[in-house]
Design an enzyme around this catalytic site. Structure first.
Site, short mmCIF file in Angstrom:
data_model
loop_
_atom_site.label_atom_id
_atom_site.label_comp_id
_atom_site.label_asym_id
_atom_site.label_seq_id
_atom_site.Cartn_x
_atom_site.Cartn_y
_atom_site.Cartn_z
CD GLU A 1 -3.01 0.16 -0.46
OE1 GLU A 1 -3.10 -1.05 -0.86
OE2 GLU A 1 -2.68 1.21 -1.11
C1 LIG Z 1 2.25 -9.80 0.55
C2 LIG Z 1 1.84 -8.73 -0.51
C3 LIG Z 1 0.70 -8.35 -0.69
C4 LIG Z 1 0.61 -7.40 -1.85
N1 LIG Z 1 -0.73 -7.03 -2.40
C5 LIG Z 1 -0.96 -6.32 -3.19
C6 LIG Z 1 -2.13 -6.09 -3.84
O1 LIG Z 1 -3.30 -6.48 -3.56
N2 LIG Z 1 -2.18 -5.27 -5.12
C7 LIG Z 1 -1.32 -4.71 -5.79
O2 LIG Z 1 -1.02 -4.31 -6.78
N3 LIG Z 1 0.07 -4.90 -4.99
C8 LIG Z 1 0.02 -5.68 -4.05
N4 LIG Z 1 1.36 -5.80 -3.26
C9 LIG Z 1 2.57 -5.11 -3.81
C10 LIG Z 1 3.11 -3.85 -2.75
O3 LIG Z 1 2.25 -2.89 -3.00
C11 LIG Z 1 4.50 -3.49 -3.49
O4 LIG Z 1 5.43 -4.55 -2.88
C12 LIG Z 1 5.03 -2.25 -3.06
O5 LIG Z 1 4.25 -1.21 -3.43
C13 LIG Z 1 6.56 -2.14 -3.09
O6 LIG Z 1 6.84 -2.09 -4.59
P1 LIG Z 1 8.09 -3.15 -5.02
O7 LIG Z 1 7.79 -4.33 -4.26
O8 LIG Z 1 8.12 -3.21 -6.19
O9 LIG Z 1 9.25 -2.45 -4.27
P2 LIG Z 1 10.28 -1.34 -5.22
O10 LIG Z 1 9.20 -0.19 -5.71
O11 LIG Z 1 11.12 -2.02 -5.75
O12 LIG Z 1 10.90 -0.72 -3.64
C14 LIG Z 1 12.07 -1.19 -3.21
C15 LIG Z 1 12.63 -0.31 -2.13
O13 LIG Z 1 13.10 1.15 -2.85
C16 LIG Z 1 12.26 2.37 -2.17
N5 LIG Z 1 11.96 3.01 -3.41
C17 LIG Z 1 11.18 2.84 -4.54
N6 LIG Z 1 10.84 3.81 -5.15
C18 LIG Z 1 11.11 4.92 -4.60
C19 LIG Z 1 11.32 6.18 -4.68
N7 LIG Z 1 10.75 6.85 -5.59
N8 LIG Z 1 11.68 7.01 -3.71
C20 LIG Z 1 12.21 6.48 -2.41
N9 LIG Z 1 12.40 5.21 -2.28
C21 LIG Z 1 11.90 4.29 -3.17
C22 LIG Z 1 10.99 1.49 -1.67
O14 LIG Z 1 10.51 2.43 -0.61
C23 LIG Z 1 11.41 0.28 -1.16
O15 LIG Z 1 12.13 0.33 0.24
C24 LIG Z 1 1.56 -6.50 -2.40
C25 LIG Z 1 2.95 -7.22 -1.84
C26 LIG Z 1 3.07 -8.00 -1.03
C27 LIG Z 1 4.40 -8.47 -0.59
#
Ligand SMILES: Cc1cc2nc3c(=O)[nH]c(=O)nc-3n(C[C@H](O)[C@H](O)[C@H](O)COP(=O)(O)OP(=O)(O)OC[C@H]3O[C@@H](n4cnc5c(N)ncnc54)[C@H](O)[C@@H]3O)c2cc1C
Length: 566
Positions: free
Chosen positions: A428
């Site tokens: 989220e």
């Molecule tokens: C159990 C689970 C349930 C989920 N449920 C859903 C769902 O129902 N629907 C859905 O669509 N998604 C869902 N997600 C996805 C979740 O919302 C994402 O994992 C989350 O938004 C982070 O994206 P990412 O994993 O690609 O991490 P990344 O975006 O790759 O981030 C990696 C790190 O980099 C940092 N970062 C990235 N971009 C920036 C920036 N611009 N500035 C500063 N820091 C940054 C982040 O804070 C993080 O620490 C779920 C994930 C999990 C694990």
């Protein structure tokens, strides 16, 4: 230790801290009288204690699983979900026009907190439906509303949120899913989504996916994204689940926690969908759902903190070990254990108050149309999400610590809270993204909403000086320091703001914590010791946080990737 629903505590926060009477005082919510709210909370609490909480441990051990392309929910979830559905709990805050109870969002938020304490993995299912319902209420055509809202609100069908793709996480604008017009008003949606919570289940007749995808003429980035309703089964002419849509669950992720919640990889292969909101207006529509969900996730943090605190307290009351300098043998009497329990209880109270204050602001904005209430809700949402989920983790971790070695052993249940809570600061919108939202988007008003809130904190502290001079003085000073820090922040360029954002958000939560605890101590003298712990021991953290914030970004970039790798 069985979970006990903290109804009296929630009522105290609603009535004495966050001013829920203002919500009940509006024309829209005259029915949400104190008696009605009390009855609803008691009923929800009973449901959680008897039907939901007993499933938490079992669903951690016997995960939901994929069988022949279908997701089978964890044992017992069918009965508990039926109780949630039949009790009308999905639609507490939904429109009565489509079968909802039409109660304030604040009431739904409090109910959700208790359900998530009982079993976080199961509560995610109604939570996602609620977000979808709100998005449809605001953005869908009348035809889509008529078809989907009654089924979602009744809980017969459930909703999901499909944003994330392998290369598009925090950067949603990078998504590649496509939607082609089919010429009959519908669209063919194609793409892969990952991490989709409750992407399928055998608990409901139909699963309704809200999917972000790009139309052929969609611009790159977030501006070119549209939102589509893509159901698992296409509704037939009577609105019942008909032909299967071209979508499937590819796999279920293996996770650290919330094992009862199936986190699915979804494949859409030209699946039929219908546009929700304007073409290329997907992010606006999705934001409705995400804002609801962000507060909802913040309250999940509160929920885990409550459950973990109850668990740890019971253990601390029981366990004997060593002797304190005063001769006592229970671990609860060791000063360090008392310190941990005090901080857990204090932060739990703060996080709950911030979350419910945010919910009250959302209700007031809706009931009055006031821009100031809207700005208050917008300001508090990232704080409620990030601080609430950090507290969930910190309290769950302290809960393990209080259990000693037994905390690391699964059988006590303390470890599950920590594993389950770990996702909350990530999904989220990560907490880092929340903090950036606070110092950038939420400050586009020149800090007006933040300054208004700080003025209230200072005014209250000034009035409290005659009864609690020490505590009130500390809160006033902290609010003033935060006001100066906010002025400094607003004068910085964006990357310097971003570098200090997480510290700023936590300092803001600390000041709000001091304010709410001071209010509590004035309302009820029995709460003075906890308020004193909060204001004297936890509030001073804001000084270090704000000093860190003022360092900006430069020093961080001096630590180059090469130096980091040395
Ligand atoms: C159990 C689970 C349930 C989920 N449920 C859903 C769902 O129902 N629907 C859905 O669509 N998604 C869902 N997600 C996805 C979740 O919302 C994402 O994992 C989350 O938004 C982070 O994206 P990412 O994993 O690609 O991490 P990344 O975006 O790759 O981030 C990696 C790190 O980099 C940092 N970062 C990235 N971009 C920036 C920036 N611009 N500035 C500063 N820091 C940054 C982040 O804070 C993080 O620490 C779920 C994930 C999990 C694990």
């Amino acid at each position: 230790m069985p979970y006990r629903a903290p109804v009296a505590e929630i009522r105290f926060v609603l009535d004495r801290i966050v001013g829920f009477d203002q919500v009940n005082g509006t024309e829209l919510f005259t029915d949400a009288t104190p008696d009605t709210v009390e009855a609803i909370l008691l009923e929800a609490g009973k449901l959680v204690e008897t039907e939901i909480a007993p499933l938490n441990k079992g669903s951690d051990q016997h995960h939901s699983r994929l069988e022949n392309g279908k997701v089978r929910a964890a044992p017992g979830f069918d009965r508990a979900y039926a109780a949630i559905r039949d009790g009308g709990w999905v639609g507490v805050a939904s429109s009565p026009d489509y079968g909802g109870m039409g109660l304030p969002f604040t009431v739904s938020t409090a109910v959700n907190e208790m359900m998530a304490s009982g079993c976080l993995a199961l509560q995610l299912k109604p939570l996602l439906s609620q977000g979808q319902i709100e998005a449809l209420e605001h953005h869908a055509s009348d035809a889509l509303k008529a078809l989907y809202l009654p089924k979602l609100i009744s809980g017969e069908w459930s909703g999901t949120m499909n944003l994330t793709e392998p290369h598009a996480g925090s950067d949603v604008g990078a998504l590649r899913s496509k939607a082609e017009p089919k010429g009959d008003g519908s669209y063919a949606v194609t793409g892969q989504k990952i991490f989709i919570t409750w992407g399928d289940s055998d608990l409901v007749e139909n699963v309704c996916h809200l999917v972000l995808a790009r139309l052929p003429d969609g611009a790159p980035g977030t501006k070119g994204i549209s939102l589509f309703m893509v159901p698992k089964f296409l509704p037939d002419e009577n609105g019942n689940p008909g032909q299967a849509n071209s979508l499937k669950v590819v796999s279920i992720e293996h996770k650290l926690g919330i094992h009862g919640s199936p986190t699915c990889v979804m494949q859409f292969d030209g699946a039929t969908g219908w546009l929700v909101g304007a073409p290329h207006g997907g992010m606006a529509a999705m934001f409705t759902m995400m804002n609801n969900a962000r507060l909802g996730v913040g309250m999940q943090g509160v929920a885990v903190a409550e459950a973990a605190y109850q668990h740890a307290l019971a253990y601390a009351q029981d366990r004997k070990q060593g002797k304190t300098p005063l001769g006592a043998t229970g671990i609860i009497d060791h000063a360090d254990v008392r310190r941990m329990l005090a901080a857990m209880k204090a932060d739990l109270f703060t996080a709950r108050a911030i979350g419910l204050a945010c919910a009250v602001a959302l209700d007031m904005a809706r009931a009055t149309g006031s821009a100031e209430w809207e700005a208050r809700a917008a300001l508090l949402t990232p704080i409620a999400k990030a601080f609430g989920t950090d507290v969930g983790n910190e309290v769950a971790s302290a809960g393990v610590q209080i259990h000693g070695g037994m905390g690391f052993i699964e059988e006590t249940g303390a470890a599950q809270y920590l594993r389950d809570a770990r996702i909350l600061p990530i999904y989220e919108g990560t907490n880092g993204i929340q903090a950036m939202d606070l110092v950038a988007r939420k400050m586009m008003d020149g800090g007006a909403a933040a300054f208004r809130l700080l003025q209230e904190v200072e005014d209250h502290a000034r009035d409290a000086r005659s009864t609690q001079p020490d505590l009130a003085g500390a809160v006033w000073n902290a609010a003033e320091a935060l006001r100066e820090a906010t002025e400094w922040l607003l004068a910085q360029d964006l990357n310097d703001r971003f570098a200090g954002a997480t510290c700023y958000l936590r300092a803001f939560a600390r000041v709000l914590g001091g304010h709410y605890h001071l209010k509590a101590a004035l309302a009820d003298p029995a709460r003075l010791p906890l308020a004193t712990v909060t204001i004297k021991r936890l509030l001073p953290e804001h000084i270090g946080l704000l000093a860190q914030m003022r360092e900006g970004a430069a020093g961080l970039y001096d630590l180059t990737p090469d130096l980091l790798a040395q």
